[in-house]
Scaffold this motif. Structure first.
Motif, PDB file in Angstrom:
ATOM      1  N   SER A 303       0.779  -1.238   0.000  1.00  0.00           N
ATOM      2  CA  SER A 303       0.000   0.000   0.000  1.00  0.00           C
ATOM      3  C   SER A 303       0.810   1.287   0.000  1.00  0.00           C
ATOM      4  O   SER A 303       0.316   2.298  -0.497  1.00  0.00           O
ATOM      5  CB  SER A 303      -0.920   0.016   1.233  1.00  0.00           C
ATOM      6  N   SER A 304       2.019   1.290   0.542  1.00  0.00           N
ATOM      7  CA  SER A 304       2.726   2.559   0.719  1.00  0.00           C
ATOM      8  C   SER A 304       3.023   3.246  -0.607  1.00  0.00           C
ATOM      9  O   SER A 304       2.885   4.472  -0.733  1.00  0.00           O
ATOM     10  CB  SER A 304       4.023   2.325   1.501  1.00  0.00           C
ATOM     11  N   TRP A 305       3.430   2.470  -1.603  1.00  0.00           N
ATOM     12  CA  TRP A 305       3.702   3.076  -2.921  1.00  0.00           C
ATOM     13  C   TRP A 305       2.425   3.651  -3.506  1.00  0.00           C
ATOM     14  O   TRP A 305       2.420   4.736  -4.088  1.00  0.00           O
ATOM     15  CB  TRP A 305       4.289   2.021  -3.849  1.00  0.00           C
ATOM     16  N   TRP A 307      -0.231   4.724  -1.772  1.00  0.00           N
ATOM     17  CA  TRP A 307      -0.549   5.936  -1.024  1.00  0.00           C
ATOM     18  C   TRP A 307       0.340   7.088  -1.467  1.00  0.00           C
ATOM     19  O   TRP A 307      -0.106   8.243  -1.533  1.00  0.00           O
ATOM     20  CB  TRP A 307      -0.371   5.701   0.468  1.00  0.00           C
ATOM     21  N   GLY A 308       1.604   6.809  -1.743  1.00  0.00           N
ATOM     22  CA  GLY A 308       2.513   7.856  -2.182  1.00  0.00           C
ATOM     23  C   GLY A 308       2.078   8.496  -3.491  1.00  0.00           C
ATOM     24  O   GLY A 308       2.149   9.720  -3.650  1.00  0.00           O
ATOM     25  N   LYS A 309       1.612   7.672  -4.424  1.00  0.00           N
ATOM     26  CA  LYS A 309       1.109   8.214  -5.688  1.00  0.00           C
ATOM     27  C   LYS A 309      -0.089   9.125  -5.455  1.00  0.00           C
ATOM     28  O   LYS A 309      -0.193  10.214  -6.031  1.00  0.00           O
ATOM     29  CB  LYS A 309       0.720   7.062  -6.618  1.00  0.00           C
ATOM     30  N   LEU A 310      -1.008   8.683  -4.592  1.00  0.00           N
ATOM     31  CA  LEU A 310      -2.187   9.497  -4.305  1.00  0.00           C
ATOM     32  C   LEU A 310      -1.816  10.771  -3.552  1.00  0.00           C
ATOM     33  O   LEU A 310      -2.426  11.825  -3.758  1.00  0.00           O
ATOM     34  CB  LEU A 310      -3.196   8.688  -3.489  1.00  0.00           C
ATOM     35  N   ALA A 311      -0.807  10.676  -2.666  1.00  0.00           N
ATOM     36  CA  ALA A 311      -0.411  11.843  -1.883  1.00  0.00           C
ATOM     37  C   ALA A 311       0.157  12.948  -2.763  1.00  0.00           C
ATOM     38  O   ALA A 311       0.042  14.135  -2.426  1.00  0.00           O
ATOM     39  CB  ALA A 311       0.613  11.441  -0.816  1.00  0.00           C
ATOM     40  N   ASP A 312       0.763  12.597  -3.888  1.00  0.00           N
ATOM     41  CA  ASP A 312       1.271  13.614  -4.799  1.00  0.00           C
ATOM     42  C   ASP A 312       0.148  14.336  -5.527  1.00  0.00           C
ATOM     43  O   ASP A 312       0.363  15.389  -6.119  1.00  0.00           O
ATOM     44  CB  ASP A 312       2.227  12.980  -5.816  1.00  0.00           C
ATOM     45  N   VAL A 313      -1.049  13.764  -5.482  1.00  0.00           N
ATOM     46  CA  VAL A 313      -2.236  14.436  -6.036  1.00  0.00           C
ATOM     47  C   VAL A 313      -2.915  15.247  -4.947  1.00  0.00           C
ATOM     48  O   VAL A 313      -3.238  16.425  -5.141  1.00  0.00           O
ATOM     49  CB  VAL A 313      -3.216  13.404  -6.636  1.00  0.00           C
ATOM     50  N   SER A 315      -2.455  15.044  -0.628  1.00  0.00           N
ATOM     51  CA  SER A 315      -2.113  14.399   0.641  1.00  0.00           C
ATOM     52  C   SER A 315      -3.230  14.568   1.663  1.00  0.00           C
ATOM     53  O   SER A 315      -3.398  13.730   2.560  1.00  0.00           O
ATOM     54  CB  SER A 315      -0.802  14.973   1.189  1.00  0.00           C
ATOM     55  N   GLN A 316      -4.001  15.630   1.527  1.00  0.00           N
ATOM     56  CA  GLN A 316      -5.151  15.832   2.414  1.00  0.00           C
ATOM     57  C   GLN A 316      -6.153  14.693   2.265  1.00  0.00           C
ATOM     58  O   GLN A 316      -6.627  14.115   3.247  1.00  0.00           O
ATOM     59  CB  GLN A 316      -5.825  17.170   2.091  1.00  0.00           C
ATOM     60  N   ARG A 317      -6.482  14.329   1.025  1.00  0.00           N
ATOM     61  CA  ARG A 317      -7.452  13.258   0.783  1.00  0.00           C
ATOM     62  C   ARG A 317      -6.911  11.906   1.225  1.00  0.00           C
ATOM     63  O   ARG A 317      -7.666  11.034   1.673  1.00  0.00           O
ATOM     64  CB  ARG A 317      -7.809  13.205  -0.708  1.00  0.00           C
ATOM     65  N   VAL A 318      -5.601  11.717   1.113  1.00  0.00           N
ATOM     66  CA  VAL A 318      -4.997  10.464   1.562  1.00  0.00           C
ATOM     67  C   VAL A 318      -5.183  10.301   3.065  1.00  0.00           C
ATOM     68  O   VAL A 318      -5.557   9.226   3.551  1.00  0.00           O
ATOM     69  CB  VAL A 318      -3.502  10.421   1.188  1.00  0.00           C
ATOM     70  N   VAL A 357      -2.494  -1.006   6.499  1.00  0.00           N
ATOM     71  CA  VAL A 357      -2.723  -0.288   5.242  1.00  0.00           C
ATOM     72  C   VAL A 357      -3.180   1.137   5.527  1.00  0.00           C
ATOM     73  O   VAL A 357      -2.685   2.110   4.942  1.00  0.00           O
ATOM     74  CB  VAL A 357      -3.765  -1.031   4.377  1.00  0.00           C
ATOM     75  N   ALA A 358      -4.114   1.269   6.457  1.00  0.00           N
ATOM     76  CA  ALA A 358      -4.624   2.590   6.809  1.00  0.00           C
ATOM     77  C   ALA A 358      -3.539   3.452   7.451  1.00  0.00           C
ATOM     78  O   ALA A 358      -3.382   4.632   7.114  1.00  0.00           O
ATOM     79  CB  ALA A 358      -5.817   2.450   7.750  1.00  0.00           C
ATOM     80  N   HIS A 359      -2.780   2.871   8.370  1.00  0.00           N
ATOM     81  CA  HIS A 359      -1.738   3.646   9.047  1.00  0.00           C
ATOM     82  C   HIS A 359      -0.645   4.078   8.074  1.00  0.00           C
ATOM     83  O   HIS A 359      -0.099   5.188   8.188  1.00  0.00           O
ATOM     84  CB  HIS A 359      -1.133   2.818  10.175  1.00  0.00           C
ATOM     85  N   ALA A 360      -0.317   3.218   7.104  1.00  0.00           N
ATOM     86  CA  ALA A 360       0.658   3.604   6.074  1.00  0.00           C
ATOM     87  C   ALA A 360       0.161   4.815   5.302  1.00  0.00           C
ATOM     88  O   ALA A 360       0.935   5.732   4.978  1.00  0.00           O
ATOM     89  CB  ALA A 360       0.918   2.431   5.131  1.00  0.00           C
ATOM     90  N   GLY A 361      -1.133   4.858   5.001  1.00  0.00           N
ATOM     91  CA  GLY A 361      -1.700   6.007   4.311  1.00  0.00           C
ATOM     92  C   GLY A 361      -1.632   7.275   5.144  1.00  0.00           C
ATOM     93  O   GLY A 361      -1.315   8.359   4.633  1.00  0.00           O
TER      94      GLY A 361
END
Length: 437
Positions: A303-305, A307-313, A315-318, A357-361
């Motif tokens: 999940s971390s990779w 989440w990282g992709k989504l965070a670049d869009v 990070s608030q929503r992540v 998974v959630a905590h990684a996000g």
């Protein structure tokens, strides 16, 4: 511009971390440093891989409690492992940040912190081999406290180096990729623990020494990072700088709200031991704990990779999505167990997987948000203020969890899940810092 592919960019690691477009602007870092981004990205990921793997091998929630039990340390000493591990790395950061500001090359601070942690692990191995009982426990706690202080130094420097060397909209991917790779390697470690049964003393010593070696490998990677000298103004001493830095909370409303959201979302980390207690209550057995370690590593890898992709869009929503998953999981587990549902052997391993998974996000989201919120050389102060206040609040939250734990582990899970829900709701008011150029 850094869209041109070099010969070095053909590796599998470069493929994981390459930008989505060939013509991207180096946002938030000088254009004349763009040619160094590809190499920096690779070394940062490898260093983060080593860091995460070393921390997994000496996890205060799993490996160290087993070591304390093997040494015959008192139970009350074991109870101090997680508070010292977490708070010790956060509380002094407001003051350490002032000294890091004096360093034009912040990676030197990270190397000092990493070297101290490697040295502490070697001393831990020697302590475990020579002494036992309460004396060994006290000495190990003191070394853990020094490791936590060193970890705080690394935390301040790493975020600043990330912001100085990697462009905006790529930082989340770097953070997520390193964490995912560490989770994958950690799967092997979890498998070894699950089949080890009663690990002999020399096995714990070997784990400590291996973790020290991993830290050294991470240091070798970090030395290869091409960091440009940064501003050193504001590098004043200790308490005066600490009081001045606290003004950031009032001066930047988004930063103040972020601190409140982060405080509430840290429930996703604090609740983990109570799921472990529930697993011991309903299932028991060391093999169950081994399954949980595997579940944690698998979740981080899977999940971390992402989440990282989504965070670049955004990070608030992540942070919101990850927090919502953790909160719904907690409420679901409480309701299921209260209704007396069957608890098969793999039930809590699945629960830990979803929670991890959630905590990684949450972790990837908050790290990316903070780095992108604080542009330029303000990052050191923002990170130091954030982590120091979190250290204080972590102690208060630990006291709250102890009081709730007198009732039941389910009570702790329920309350922390509700706090996480509040954090998700408050995160709605955070800006999307990835949209700011």
């Amino acid at each position: 511009m850094f869209g041109t592919k070099s010969k070095q960019d053909n590796s599998w690691l470069a493929g994981l971390t390459a930008p989505d477009e060939d013509a991207r602007i180096c946002k938030d870092i000088p254009d004349n440093e763009c040619h160094q981004v590809v190499g920096n990205r690779r070394w940062l990921i490898l260093a983060q891989l080593a860091t995460a793997l070393a921390e997994l091998m000496v996890n205060a929630k799993t490996v160290l409690p087993w070591l304390f039990q093997a040494l015959g340390a008192p139970v009350w000493l074991i109870g101090w492992l997680v508070p010292i591990r977490e708070s010790g790395s956060m509380l002094p950061q407001l003051f350490l940040g002032a000294y890091v500001r004096k360093m034009p090359l912040r990676k030197r601070a990270w190397l000092w912190g990493a070297g101290l942690q490697a040295g502490c692990l070697v001393l831990m191995a020697v302590t475990a081999w020579i002494w036992s009982g309460w004396l060994a426990g006290v000495l190990l706690l003191l070394l853990l406290a020094l490791m936590s202080l060193s970890r705080g130094l690394c935390s301040i420097a790493s975020k600043d180096v990330l912001g100085k060397t990697i462009p905006k909209k790529e930082r989340g991917k770097v953070t997520g990729t390193g964490a995912s790779l560490a989770g994958g390697v950690g799967l092997v470690f979890g498998l070894l623990l699950s089949v080890a049964g009663d690990l002999p003393l020399w096995g714990y010593v070997a784990i400590l020494l291996a973790a020290a070696l991993v830290w050294v490998l991470g240091m070798l990677c970090y030395t290869r990072i091409a960091e440009q000298p940064g501003a050193t103004d504001g590098g004043v001493n200790g308490w005066q700088h600490a009081l001045g830095s606290l003004k950031l909370i009032r001066q930047d409303p988004a930063f103040g709200r972020f601190l409140l959201v982060r405080t509430l979302l840290m429930s996703t980390a604090l609740v983990t031991p109570y799921y472990v207690l529930l697993a011991q209550q309903y299932n028991g057995g060391i093999h169950i704990l081994g399954g949980m370690v595997i579940a944690q590593g698998l979740a981080q890898f899977a999940s971390s990779w992402f989440w990282g992709k989504l965070a670049d869009v955004s990070s608030q929503r992540v942070m919101q999505l990850a927090g919502l998953i953790a909160a719904l999981l907690g409420l679901g587990v409480c309701l299921y167990l209260m209704l007396g549902g069957p608890v098969p052997a793999g039930y809590f391993a699945l629960v830990i997987f979803v929670l991890s998974v959630a905590h990684a996000g949450v972790r990837v989201g908050r790290k990316t948000f903070l780095v992108d919120l604080a542009g330029g050389d303000k990052r050191t102060d923002y990170v130091a203020v954030s982590n120091t206040l979190m250290g204080l609040l972590l102690l208060l939250a630990g006291a709250l969890s102890m009081l709730l734990g007198l009732l039941s582990s389910l009570a702790v899970v329920l309350v922390f899940s509700l706090l996480t829900f509040i954090g998700v709701w408050l995160a709605q008011g955070l800006p999307n810092v990835q949209d700011n150029s």
